[in-house]
Design a protein around this motif. Structure first.
Motif, PDB file in Angstrom:
ATOM      1  N   GLY A  66       0.929  -1.284  -0.088  1.00 33.87           N
ATOM      2  CA  GLY A  66      -0.155   0.100   0.127  1.00 33.87           C
ATOM      3  C   GLY A  66       0.756   1.072   0.448  1.00 33.87           C
ATOM      4  N   GLY A  67       1.700   1.088  -0.307  1.00 37.62           N
ATOM      5  CA  GLY A  67       3.461   2.538  -0.071  1.00 37.62           C
ATOM      6  C   GLY A  67       4.241   1.593   1.306  1.00 37.62           C
ATOM      7  N   GLU A  68       4.526   3.291   1.562  1.00 39.02           N
ATOM      8  CA  GLU A  68       5.683   3.015   2.640  1.00 39.02           C
ATOM      9  C   GLU A  68       4.617   3.315   3.650  1.00 39.02           C
ATOM     10  OE1 GLU A  68       8.666   4.290   2.285  1.00 39.02           O
ATOM     11  OE2 GLU A  68       8.114   4.029   0.421  1.00 39.02           O
ATOM     12  N   GLY A  69       5.269   2.370   4.879  1.00 40.18           N
ATOM     13  CA  GLY A  69       5.079   1.360   5.860  1.00 40.18           C
ATOM     14  C   GLY A  69       5.793   1.592   6.548  1.00 40.18           C
ATOM     15  N   LYS A  70       5.524   0.165   7.804  1.00 39.02           N
ATOM     16  CA  LYS A  70       6.636   1.002   9.269  1.00 39.02           C
ATOM     17  C   LYS A  70       7.171  -0.287   9.876  1.00 39.02           C
ATOM     18  CE  LYS A  70       2.731   3.059  11.234  1.00 39.02           C
ATOM     19  NZ  LYS A  70       1.519   3.249  12.494  1.00 39.02           N
ATOM     20  N   ALA A  71       8.564   0.187  10.343  1.00 39.81           N
ATOM     21  CA  ALA A  71       9.091  -1.083  10.805  1.00 39.81           C
ATOM     22  C   ALA A  71       8.302  -2.015  11.083  1.00 39.81           C
ATOM     23  CB  ALA A  71      10.535  -1.023  11.429  1.00 39.81           C
ATOM     24  N   VAL A  72       7.714  -2.305  11.714  1.00 43.01           N
ATOM     25  CA  VAL A  72       6.831  -3.543  11.855  1.00 43.01           C
ATOM     26  C   VAL A  72       6.039  -4.083  11.341  1.00 43.01           C
ATOM     27  CG1 VAL A  72       4.013  -1.877  12.312  1.00 43.01           C
ATOM     28  CG2 VAL A  72       4.842  -4.284  14.001  1.00 43.01           C
ATOM     29  N   ASP A  73       6.356  -3.400   9.786  1.00 47.00           N
ATOM     30  CA  ASP A  73       5.261  -4.467   8.564  1.00 47.00           C
ATOM     31  C   ASP A  73       6.356  -5.385   8.032  1.00 47.00           C
ATOM     32  OD1 ASP A  73       2.892  -2.994   8.382  1.00 47.00           O
ATOM     33  OD2 ASP A  73       3.900  -1.180   7.572  1.00 47.00           O
ATOM     34  N   PHE A  74       7.698  -4.211   8.182  1.00 45.97           N
ATOM     35  CA  PHE A  74       8.599  -6.008   7.878  1.00 45.97           C
ATOM     36  C   PHE A  74       8.759  -7.211   8.499  1.00 45.97           C
ATOM     37  CE2 PHE A  74      13.820  -6.917   8.308  1.00 45.97           C
ATOM     38  CZ  PHE A  74      13.700  -7.504   6.927  1.00 45.97           C
ATOM     39  N   LEU A  75       9.354  -5.955  10.040  1.00 42.30           N
ATOM     40  CA  LEU A  75       9.143  -7.298  11.063  1.00 42.30           C
ATOM     41  C   LEU A  75       8.294  -8.896  11.871  1.00 42.30           C
ATOM     42  CD1 LEU A  75      11.284  -4.733  13.535  1.00 42.30           C
ATOM     43  CD2 LEU A  75      12.437  -6.586  12.767  1.00 42.30           C
ATOM     44  N   THR A  76       7.189  -8.212  12.025  1.00 48.23           N
ATOM     45  CA  THR A  76       6.440  -9.215  11.931  1.00 48.23           C
ATOM     46  C   THR A  76       6.300 -10.728  11.527  1.00 48.23           C
ATOM     47  OG1 THR A  76       4.883  -7.237  12.160  1.00 48.23           O
ATOM     48  CG2 THR A  76       4.000  -9.356  12.146  1.00 48.23           C
ATOM     49  N   PRO A  77       6.297 -10.571  10.054  1.00 45.51           N
ATOM     50  CA  PRO A  77       6.723 -11.534   9.218  1.00 45.51           C
ATOM     51  C   PRO A  77       8.280 -12.189   9.839  1.00 45.51           C
ATOM     52  CG  PRO A  77       6.116  -9.846   8.005  1.00 45.51           C
ATOM     53  CD  PRO A  77       6.486  -9.193   9.142  1.00 45.51           C
TER      54      PRO A  77
END
Length: 262
Positions: A66-77
């Protein structure tokens, strides 16, 4: 009850599904009461998710579907993949290794519960624990502002194949090494894959040849596959699913072939 009003004994083993369910419940209770295992399976993944989401320690890409995200979007998976590994591989290897050393497996193997039923119960216990882990980590990630995308079926397939792959490797280690060696090796592998498995540090931070080799590891395939779906919105990461399937077949096959009960 008999016609004379007394209870007629009916000796015999309980139905197999009931025995497996009872053993799975016991395995789960023992795991949840073990503070060391809770540290490994719950506390460490939770702390890593909160710490690295809140503090800019490692530079991670944050672009999402959806565009620019947050660090949590990368870290959670990656943290979800770590949770699966901590339970299906590290925790199961250590627990089973010491059960084998103390003769618990040998005694259980002589009970009415068949050996494959015991392994099925251990697998059910792992799955129950993973459900609790994922529910907790997902709730924390949402509280931190996580915005997942993608196909839930793809996520489920990745988690199932990841569990199968790590379970096979954990049982192989527990069934072939001494308990002390299993304890040391399982914890060492956990730490090495935490750093080099794409969980927190992106694989593209490594040199090209190293990155390609690390990408073939089950933790890398699981974390990258979950990231492709949940962060980038991919429909079905076939490459990562294929890697996990190969590890699952090899791990479970080797465990079935070489596992020693004594």
């Amino acid at each position: 009850m008999s016609a004379a009003g007394t209870y007629a004994p009916k000796p015999g083993a309980a139905p197999l599904p009931r025995m497996i369910a009872a053993q799975a419940a016991l395995e789960t209770k023992m795991l949840l009461r073990n503070g060391e295992q809770l540290l490994l399976t719950v506390v460490i993944p939770t702390l890593l998710l909160v710490l690295f989401s809140a503090v800019d320690i490692v530079s991670v890409p944050t672009k999402t579907a959806g565009g620019e995200g947050k660090a949590v979007d990368f870290l959670t998976p990656g943290i979800l993949a770590l949770a699966v590994m901590s339970t299906a591989f590290t925790g199961q290897a250590i627990t089973t290794g010491f059960e084998r050393r103390y003769g618990v497996l040998k005694r259980l193997g002589a009970s009415p519960l068949p050996r494959w039923g015991l392994m099925a119960a251990k697998t059910l216990s792992v799955l129950v624990t993973e459900v609790l882990q994922i529910a907790l980590l997902t709730a924390i990630a949402f509280a931190l502002g996580w915005s997942p995308h993608g196909n839930p079926l793809a996520v489920l397939l990745l988690l199932v194949l990841g569990t199968a792959a790590f379970s096979g490797l954990g049982l192989l280690m527990a069934g072939t090494l001494k308990a002390e060696a299993t304890l040391a090796a399982a914890n060492l592998v956990f730490l090495l894959l935490l750093v080099g498995g794409g969980v927190i540090v992106p694989l593209d931070k490594f040199p090209g040849g190293v990155e390609a080799a690390l990408g073939l590891l089950p933790i890398s395939a699981l974390s990258d596959g979950l990231r492709d779906v949940l962060q980038d919105g991919a429909s079905m990461p076939w490459g990562d699913l294929g890697i996990l399937a190969v590890w699952a077949v090899l791990g479970l096959g080797a465990a079935a072939r070489f596992f020693r009960w004594e």
